[in-house]
Motif scaffolding. Structure first.
Motif, PDB file in Angstrom:
ATOM      1  N   ASN A  12      21.190  29.198 -22.949  1.00 17.41           N
ATOM      2  CA  ASN A  12      21.680  30.491 -22.485  1.00 17.41           C
ATOM      3  C   ASN A  12      22.380  31.265 -23.596  1.00 17.41           C
ATOM      4  O   ASN A  12      22.999  30.693 -24.486  1.00 17.41           O
ATOM      5  N   TYR A  13      22.302  32.600 -23.511  1.00 18.98           N
ATOM      6  CA  TYR A  13      22.909  33.487 -24.498  1.00 18.98           C
ATOM      7  C   TYR A  13      24.422  33.557 -24.303  1.00 18.98           C
ATOM      8  O   TYR A  13      24.908  33.630 -23.174  1.00 18.98           O
ATOM      9  N   PHE A  14      25.151  33.505 -25.407  1.00 18.59           N
ATOM     10  CA  PHE A  14      26.603  33.698 -25.381  1.00 18.59           C
ATOM     11  C   PHE A  14      26.948  34.854 -26.313  1.00 18.59           C
ATOM     12  O   PHE A  14      26.429  34.943 -27.417  1.00 18.59           O
ATOM     13  N   PRO A  82      21.473  37.463 -10.308  1.00 19.49           N
ATOM     14  CA  PRO A  82      20.648  37.561 -11.528  1.00 19.49           C
ATOM     15  C   PRO A  82      19.702  36.355 -11.599  1.00 19.49           C
ATOM     16  O   PRO A  82      20.120  35.262 -11.955  1.00 19.49           O
ATOM     17  N   THR A  83      18.451  36.555 -11.235  1.00 19.62           N
ATOM     18  CA  THR A  83      17.493  35.448 -11.150  1.00 19.62           C
ATOM     19  C   THR A  83      16.322  35.571 -12.113  1.00 19.62           C
ATOM     20  O   THR A  83      15.473  34.698 -12.156  1.00 19.62           O
ATOM     21  N   VAL A  84      16.273  36.674 -12.872  1.00 24.91           N
ATOM     22  CA  VAL A  84      15.131  36.897 -13.754  1.00 24.91           C
ATOM     23  C   VAL A  84      15.576  36.687 -15.203  1.00 24.91           C
ATOM     24  O   VAL A  84      16.484  37.368 -15.675  1.00 24.91           O
ATOM     25  N   PRO A  85      14.931  35.750 -15.919  1.00 20.92           N
ATOM     26  CA  PRO A  85      15.342  35.518 -17.309  1.00 20.92           C
ATOM     27  C   PRO A  85      14.697  36.513 -18.268  1.00 20.92           C
ATOM     28  O   PRO A  85      13.545  36.897 -18.101  1.00 20.92           O
ATOM     29  N   LYS A 107      18.219  32.534 -23.454  1.00 17.64           N
ATOM     30  CA  LYS A 107      17.954  33.136 -22.149  1.00 17.64           C
ATOM     31  C   LYS A 107      19.182  33.889 -21.648  1.00 17.64           C
ATOM     32  O   LYS A 107      20.314  33.477 -21.885  1.00 17.64           O
ATOM     33  N   PHE A 108      18.904  34.990 -20.957  1.00 17.18           N
ATOM     34  CA  PHE A 108      19.947  35.776 -20.305  1.00 17.18           C
ATOM     35  C   PHE A 108      19.380  36.178 -18.949  1.00 17.18           C
ATOM     36  O   PHE A 108      18.237  36.608 -18.857  1.00 17.18           O
ATOM     37  N   TRP A 109      20.159  36.036 -17.895  1.00 14.94           N
ATOM     38  CA  TRP A 109      19.672  36.255 -16.538  1.00 14.94           C
ATOM     39  C   TRP A 109      20.107  37.621 -16.030  1.00 14.94           C
ATOM     40  O   TRP A 109      21.276  37.974 -16.129  1.00 14.94           O
ATOM     41  N   ALA A 136      25.131  46.077 -17.814  1.00 16.40           N
ATOM     42  CA  ALA A 136      25.073  44.664 -17.401  1.00 16.40           C
ATOM     43  C   ALA A 136      24.731  43.724 -18.547  1.00 16.40           C
ATOM     44  O   ALA A 136      25.044  42.541 -18.488  1.00 16.40           O
ATOM     45  N   ILE A 137      24.103  44.244 -19.601  1.00 14.54           N
ATOM     46  CA  ILE A 137      23.722  43.405 -20.740  1.00 14.54           C
ATOM     47  C   ILE A 137      24.609  43.680 -21.951  1.00 14.54           C
ATOM     48  O   ILE A 137      25.024  42.753 -22.645  1.00 14.54           O
ATOM     49  N   CYS A 138      24.913  44.927 -22.225  1.00 14.88           N
ATOM     50  CA  CYS A 138      25.645  45.287 -23.441  1.00 14.88           C
ATOM     51  C   CYS A 138      27.141  44.998 -23.360  1.00 14.88           C
ATOM     52  O   CYS A 138      27.809  44.907 -24.389  1.00 14.88           O
TER      53      CYS A 138
END
Length: 171
Positions: A12-14, A82-85, A107-109, A136-138
């Motif tokens: 997973n992305y951190f 959030p279920t889509v990678p 991966k990021f969901w 939600a991502i940035c």
């Protein structure tokens, strides 16, 4: 079971914290082909990078971080989990130098509605990437200090965008 959980966490992305001269992160969305209902081919997976950027209003100070032009995305988050990678490429921070060999895919969901928007907004042309700001991502949603600081600058973030895309949903 523990080994599987450790592997999933490592995949997973951190977020790396924003530096003092970094105002926002810009999502660089790699090109991809859309789905083709005639052939039954699914859309290419979402692949991207998060790149720190200054906002134009903060240029000219002691720091000279690059300003990356971007479009902002406004959309309905939805109630789903959030279920889509998606895949975010990042540099291996333990590597001695930055090079193509040190890029790691993480991966990021995200929620289905955001995924649909990214599929629609990316370029199908292999030579064109799309730069977006997507809250939600940035924004690191788990970092309360960063989230508070970023939300307080929303007006500035949207005002500095070259365009604001409004996603109402599929069809």
């Amino acid at each position: 079971a523990l080994r599987g959980l450790i592997k999933k966490v490592q995949e997973n992305y951190f977020y790396a914290p924003l530096a003092p001269d970094e105002d926002i992160r810009v999502l660089i969305l790699e090109p991809g082909r859309p789905a083709d209902p005639k052939t039954g081919r699914n859309a290419d997976p979402i692949r991207c990078r998060l790149v720190p950027s200054a906002l134009p209003s903060t240029q000219g100070g002691a720091h000279s971080r690059q300003v990356i032009p971007y479009e902002a995305l406004s959309y309905y988050w939805g109630l789903e989990e959030p279920t889509v990678p998606i895949t975010i490429a990042t540099y291996n921070s333990s590597a001695p130098r930055l090079s193509m060999a040190n890029i790691v895919q993480k991966k990021f969901w995200i929620r289905p509605n955001l995924h649909a928007a990214l599929v629609q907004l990316r370029s199908p042309d292999p030579a064109n990437e799309v730069a977006l700001w997507v809250d939600a991502i940035c924004i690191n949603q788990q970092d309360k200090v960063e989230k508070t600081a970023q939300v307080s600058r929303m007006h500035e973030i949207y005002s500095a965008a070259s365009n604001v895309c409004i996603w109402l949903g599929v069809g």
